[in-house]
Design a protein around this motif. Sequence first.
Motif, short mmCIF file in Angstrom:
data_model
loop_
_atom_site.label_atom_id
_atom_site.label_comp_id
_atom_site.label_asym_id
_atom_site.label_seq_id
_atom_site.Cartn_x
_atom_site.Cartn_y
_atom_site.Cartn_z
N ASP A 1 0.84 -1.21 0.00
CA ASP A 1 0.00 0.00 0.00
C ASP A 1 0.87 1.26 0.00
N TYR B 1 -3.41 4.45 6.43
CA TYR B 1 -2.50 4.12 5.33
C TYR B 1 -2.46 2.63 5.03
N ASN B 2 -2.99 1.81 5.92
CA ASN B 2 -3.07 0.37 5.70
C ASN B 2 -4.41 0.09 5.03
N ASN C 1 -7.38 -2.41 -4.68
CA ASN C 1 -6.24 -2.86 -3.89
C ASN C 1 -6.42 -4.35 -3.64
N ARG D 1 2.90 4.37 3.60
CA ARG D 1 2.93 2.91 3.45
C ARG D 1 2.00 2.25 4.46
N ALA D 2 1.57 1.03 4.13
CA ALA D 2 0.74 0.26 5.05
C ALA D 2 1.42 0.09 6.39
N GLU E 1 -7.62 -4.95 1.74
CA GLU E 1 -7.42 -5.75 0.54
C GLU E 1 -8.77 -6.00 -0.14
#
Length: 133
Positions: A52, A99-100, A131, A92-93, A103
């Motif tokens: 991510d 930010y995560n 995603n 970023r995840a 899915e």
Amino acid sequence: MKLGRFGRMTAASAAAILLTSMMSSPALAADHTMYTLDDNPGGRVEFTEYGDIIKLCDVQADGHYVVLGVYDEFGNGWWDYASGNGNCITHRASQGGEYNLYESTEYKFTISLMETGGLDYEFRNVAFWLNDH
């Protein structure tokens, strides 16, 4: 030519370094890229699904900054901005929280320019990216 102990160690080290560099994976390219809709795009967003990774860049020194919005299918989301010529921010995840990204979820990404001190978003571009990694 015979190599001494030091020479053999140096040659072995050099070979190991060369082999490691040849086996290293190349930098991951973004899965999705989008630009602001001005004639000479002043903003860019890149999204890499694995991890991510979202990178937002202001690519022109033109008195504008780049604004990014990321929204899930329920309208929940967040926004961020980058300002300055060549200035990029990356999320970023691994930072957790917003930010995560979930899915198997489609996200709406919006990128716009905003004049410093202004209230109007300009040259907005919108994309829907899944995603799934």
